[in-house]
Design a protein around this motif. Structure first.
Motif, mmCIF file in Angstrom:
data_model
loop_
_atom_site.group_PDB
_atom_site.id
_atom_site.type_symbol
_atom_site.label_atom_id
_atom_site.label_comp_id
_atom_site.label_asym_id
_atom_site.label_seq_id
_atom_site.Cartn_x
_atom_site.Cartn_y
_atom_site.Cartn_z
ATOM 1 N N HIS A 6 0.855 -1.180 0.000
ATOM 2 C CA HIS A 6 0.000 0.000 0.000
ATOM 3 C C HIS A 6 0.893 1.233 0.000
ATOM 4 O O HIS A 6 1.663 1.447 0.925
ATOM 5 N N GLU A 7 0.773 2.005 -1.074
ATOM 6 C CA GLU A 7 1.539 3.231 -1.206
ATOM 7 C C GLU A 7 0.628 4.417 -0.954
ATOM 8 O O GLU A 7 -0.568 4.255 -0.722
ATOM 9 N N PHE A 8 1.183 5.615 -1.035
ATOM 10 C CA PHE A 8 0.417 6.825 -0.745
ATOM 11 C C PHE A 8 -0.837 6.939 -1.592
ATOM 12 O O PHE A 8 -1.920 7.196 -1.081
ATOM 13 N N ASP A 9 -0.717 6.749 -2.909
ATOM 14 C CA ASP A 9 -1.846 6.978 -3.798
ATOM 15 C C ASP A 9 -2.357 5.727 -4.497
ATOM 16 O O ASP A 9 -3.234 5.801 -5.352
ATOM 17 N N ALA A 10 -1.826 4.553 -4.140
ATOM 18 C CA ALA A 10 -2.240 3.337 -4.833
ATOM 19 C C ALA A 10 -1.886 2.104 -4.023
ATOM 20 O O ALA A 10 -1.026 2.145 -3.154
ATOM 21 N N SER A 11 -2.570 1.015 -4.358
ATOM 22 C CA SER A 11 -2.195 -0.302 -3.849
ATOM 23 C C SER A 11 -1.538 -1.039 -5.008
ATOM 24 O O SER A 11 -2.035 -0.996 -6.131
ATOM 25 N N VAL A 12 -0.423 -1.716 -4.734
ATOM 26 C CA VAL A 12 0.322 -2.408 -5.782
ATOM 27 C C VAL A 12 0.339 -3.899 -5.475
ATOM 28 O O VAL A 12 0.786 -4.320 -4.408
ATOM 29 N N ILE A 13 -0.159 -4.685 -6.428
ATOM 30 C CA ILE A 13 -0.187 -6.141 -6.300
ATOM 31 C C ILE A 13 0.748 -6.700 -7.367
ATOM 32 O O ILE A 13 0.665 -6.315 -8.534
ATOM 33 N N THR A 14 1.640 -7.594 -6.966
ATOM 34 C CA THR A 14 2.533 -8.234 -7.923
ATOM 35 C C THR A 14 2.236 -9.720 -7.932
ATOM 36 O O THR A 14 2.277 -10.373 -6.887
ATOM 37 N N LEU A 15 1.904 -10.251 -9.110
ATOM 38 C CA LEU A 15 1.646 -11.668 -9.289
ATOM 39 C C LEU A 15 2.923 -12.315 -9.792
ATOM 40 O O LEU A 15 3.462 -11.917 -10.825
ATOM 41 N N VAL A 16 3.424 -13.308 -9.062
ATOM 42 C CA VAL A 16 4.679 -13.959 -9.388
ATOM 43 C C VAL A 16 4.371 -15.378 -9.856
ATOM 44 O O VAL A 16 3.599 -16.101 -9.226
ATOM 45 N N ASP A 17 4.973 -15.789 -10.988
ATOM 46 C CA ASP A 17 4.793 -17.151 -11.495
ATOM 47 C C ASP A 17 5.647 -18.096 -10.662
ATOM 48 O O ASP A 17 6.870 -18.132 -10.800
ATOM 49 N N ASP A 18 5.017 -18.851 -9.785
ATOM 50 C CA ASP A 18 5.726 -19.781 -8.900
ATOM 51 C C ASP A 18 6.463 -20.870 -9.665
ATOM 52 O O ASP A 18 7.465 -21.396 -9.199
ATOM 53 N N ASN A 19 5.968 -21.224 -10.840
ATOM 54 C CA ASN A 19 6.561 -22.325 -11.608
ATOM 55 C C ASN A 19 7.662 -21.856 -12.550
ATOM 56 O O ASN A 19 8.233 -22.672 -13.263
ATOM 57 N N THR A 21 7.571 -20.375 -15.365
ATOM 58 C CA THR A 21 7.265 -20.726 -16.743
ATOM 59 C C THR A 21 7.983 -19.759 -17.682
ATOM 60 O O THR A 21 7.882 -18.552 -17.504
ATOM 61 N N PRO A 22 8.707 -20.261 -18.663
ATOM 62 C CA PRO A 22 9.404 -19.356 -19.580
ATOM 63 C C PRO A 22 8.446 -18.371 -20.238
ATOM 64 O O PRO A 22 7.379 -18.759 -20.721
ATOM 65 N N GLY A 23 8.801 -17.110 -20.237
ATOM 66 C CA GLY A 23 7.981 -16.074 -20.853
ATOM 67 C C GLY A 23 6.868 -15.557 -19.973
ATOM 68 O O GLY A 23 6.175 -14.611 -20.339
ATOM 69 N N ALA A 24 6.655 -16.152 -18.810
ATOM 70 C CA ALA A 24 5.599 -15.707 -17.903
ATOM 71 C C ALA A 24 6.207 -14.797 -16.840
ATOM 72 O O ALA A 24 6.505 -15.221 -15.733
ATOM 73 N N GLU A 25 6.440 -13.563 -17.217
ATOM 74 C CA GLU A 25 7.034 -12.599 -16.303
ATOM 75 C C GLU A 25 6.019 -12.156 -15.258
ATOM 76 O O GLU A 25 4.807 -12.297 -15.448
ATOM 77 N N ASP A 26 6.506 -11.594 -14.157
ATOM 78 C CA ASP A 26 5.625 -11.078 -13.111
ATOM 79 C C ASP A 26 4.665 -10.045 -13.699
ATOM 80 O O ASP A 26 5.001 -9.331 -14.641
ATOM 81 N N VAL A 27 3.479 -9.975 -13.138
ATOM 82 C CA VAL A 27 2.485 -8.976 -13.527
ATOM 83 C C VAL A 27 2.302 -8.041 -12.339
ATOM 84 O O VAL A 27 2.066 -8.493 -11.219
ATOM 85 N N THR A 28 2.426 -6.740 -12.587
ATOM 86 C CA THR A 28 2.220 -5.743 -11.543
ATOM 87 C C THR A 28 0.903 -5.032 -11.803
ATOM 88 O O THR A 28 0.681 -4.511 -12.901
ATOM 89 N N ILE A 29 0.028 -5.032 -10.792
ATOM 90 C CA ILE A 29 -1.278 -4.398 -10.884
ATOM 91 C C ILE A 29 -1.289 -3.246 -9.896
ATOM 92 O O ILE A 29 -1.101 -3.456 -8.701
#
Length: 79
Positions: A6-19, A21-29
């Motif tokens: 939780h930042e000042f003006d936003a909440s940041v969620i990062t989805l990490v590929d546990d497996n 998988t090649p080409g499946a980079e983290d997604v930041t929301i």
């Protein structure tokens, strides 16, 4: 796995590929008051790809996750 910050003006969620998988980079929301931004590194170009959704689009996406194939129009509650 995912993280939430939780930042000042936003909440940041990062989805990490546990497996790792090649080409499946983290997604930041990043969730702001009026929009949601999704970012992911494109390994081929080396650039971060960004998609910005309005809150109405986020609500449509949320509704769509539980519906069968078809075309829909969301209406305000009570309308």
């Amino acid at each position: 796995m995912f993280t939430i910050e939780h930042e000042f003006d936003a909440s940041v969620i990062t989805l990490v590929d546990d497996n790792a998988t090649p080409g499946a980079e983290d997604v930041t929301i990043t969730c702001f008051d009026d929009s949601v931004t999704l970012e992911q590194l494109d390994v081929q170009s080396g650039e971060v790809m960004r998609v910005v959704l309005t809150m109405a689009q986020v609500e449509d996406l949320r509704a769509a996750l539980d519906l069968p194939e078809g075309a829909y129009v969301r209406r305000p509650a009570g309308g």
